[in-house]
Design an enzyme around this catalytic site. Sequence first.
Site, PDB file in Angstrom:
ATOM      1  N   GLU A 106      19.889  10.784  16.637  1.00  0.00           N
ATOM      2  CA  GLU A 106      19.013  11.068  17.785  1.00  0.00           C
ATOM      3  C   GLU A 106      19.779  10.986  19.103  1.00  0.00           C
ATOM      4  OE1 GLU A 106      17.098  12.903  19.389  1.00  0.00           O
ATOM      5  OE2 GLU A 106      15.330  12.399  18.194  1.00  0.00           O
ATOM      6  N   ASP A 136      12.985  16.122  17.067  1.00  0.00           N
ATOM      7  CA  ASP A 136      11.955  16.550  18.015  1.00  0.00           C
ATOM      8  C   ASP A 136      11.450  17.959  17.696  1.00  0.00           C
ATOM      9  OD1 ASP A 136      14.128  18.066  18.658  1.00  0.00           O
ATOM     10  OD2 ASP A 136      14.372  17.280  20.698  1.00  0.00           O
TER      11      ASP A 136
HETATM   12  O1  AHR Z   1      20.426  14.212  18.083  1.00  0.00           O
HETATM   13  C1  AHR Z   1      20.388  15.585  18.228  1.00  0.00           C
HETATM   14  C2  AHR Z   1      19.010  16.089  18.531  1.00  0.00           C
HETATM   15  O2  AHR Z   1      18.616  15.669  19.818  1.00  0.00           O
HETATM   16  C3  AHR Z   1      17.885  15.605  17.687  1.00  0.00           C
HETATM   17  O3  AHR Z   1      17.818  16.177  16.389  1.00  0.00           O
HETATM   18  C4  AHR Z   1      16.700  16.004  18.485  1.00  0.00           C
HETATM   19  O4  AHR Z   1      15.568  15.214  18.239  1.00  0.00           O
HETATM   20  C5  AHR Z   1      17.197  15.849  19.928  1.00  0.00           C
HETATM   21  O5  AHR Z   1      16.954  17.036  20.628  1.00  0.00           O
END
Ligand code: AHR
Length: 485
Positions: A204, A280
């Site tokens: 994340e 996300d």
């Molecule tokens: O960590 C990379 C990305 O960042 C994740 O998959 C996403 O939730 C956020 O946009």
Amino acid sequence: AAPCDIYASGGTPCVAAHSTTRALYSAFNGALYQVKRGSDGATTDIKPLAAGGVANGPAQDTFCAGTTCLISVIYDQSGRGNHLTQAPPGGFQGPEANGYDNLASGIGAPLTLNGQKAYGVFVSPGTGYRNNNAKGIAVRDEAEGMYAVLDGTHYNNGCCFDYGNAETSGRDTGNGHMETIYFGDNTVWGSGAGAGPWIMADLENGLFSGPNVKNNAGDPSISHRFLTAIVKGGPNKWAIRGANAASGGLSTYYSGARPNAAGYNPMSKEGAIVLGIGGDNSVGAQGTFYEGVMTTGYPSDATENAVQADIVAAKYAIAPLTSGPALSVGSSVSLRATTSGYTTRYLAHTGATVNTQVVSSSSATALKQQASWTVRTGLATASGGQCFSFEARDAPGSYLRHYNFELRVANSDGSKQFREDATFCTQAGLSGSGTVSVRAWGFPTRYFRHYNNGGYAASNGGVHTFDAAGSFSDDVSWAVATGFA
Ligand code: AHR
Ligand code: AHR
Ligand code: AHR
């Protein structure tokens, strides 16, 4: 023993086990996945041929004959009910109605296992699966392991082709709230050696290739056609491992302390499961998933090595991407519409615009050329020399491609995006009678279609006007003839 039997013997049992290609427990004989067909919306479950065996690919072929099919559920074999279904909107909206993501085509990723036909999950940008109510998956700083078998040639730099542990809300809730396998050549966060693609961990707000936030030279570019990817994580430790899924053993590309950035030690895992998308619901990525699991506890390297041996023994191998009437590379073809009322029209172009036009042997040479296409080997590297590209007869170096799912004729810029958008795979026409249907290699739910006499890469139902289900089968079924010119 199958992968989840091996993890159980190692004291780190599977808490989720997903595969459209085979059973991941030697005793498993239940449903592996569900397909939904376009003709009548009916669904069926695809099971292994025998307990512990390969998926019954031929049963899918029978159920989906003459229509389209989507993979609607990827069942959890662990008994915990952690099934994967069409991902709902999260921080980002998917392209389907109400912000849902697309489902994968049933036929985008054919393969054989020990000679038996099965299908993987071909994830195009926009496609995603999720379970936000999963049970028994690691939360907070609890230890877990995971592996996935992927197509190491099918990737992009979008965010984020992930499989693993993500937020239950579908939103970015902060550093350390995810722990997944990532595969691709995104360099927004981390990268490894060379130009990619790389196996990384999506933790994340960061794809990690090792202990450093940006580059870690120990994580190699890796692109085996069948690729085993591993990420595991526990209190202040984690690892990345990888292998050729068709032969040999695993290598360890990182094993050590958590990244030196705030928020990743301890972790704040939430225990939802994603496939093909970011935490996300970022939907820009592509890739192919064949099988994967998540465990409770931090698996030993020895356990994973035994799992890799089992994967190799399953004998992953490629299968043809094309079927139906043969096209011969180098020949000129014309494609005639077969929808009643439109059968004098051929797939043609007027400059960059693709349409259908009424053409006959007495038409002017210019029009004949506009309705003739030179068949070339598919330009997409990842199509493996299978499938086709269609070069405009009157504009050498220009090809049929899709862009925003409209067909266009454009000069090749040589880019990976162009080559992929200009690669199409043929199959027997959905309406039968010796016709051909031509699907986009990179979006196998989408086919050459005429709609209001315009040319599109259309799906059988969907958000665009040209995706209308009415007369879809006829509109995507073309009579192939020797080119007019
Ligand atoms: O960590 C990379 C990305 O960042 C994740 O998959 C996403 O939730 C956020 O946009
Ligand atoms: O046609 C769909 C997509 O639209 C293509 O893959 C991309 O080039 C464009 O954004
Ligand atoms: O392209 C001609 C027709 O337009 C198609 O058959 C139909 O789907 C649309 O109305």
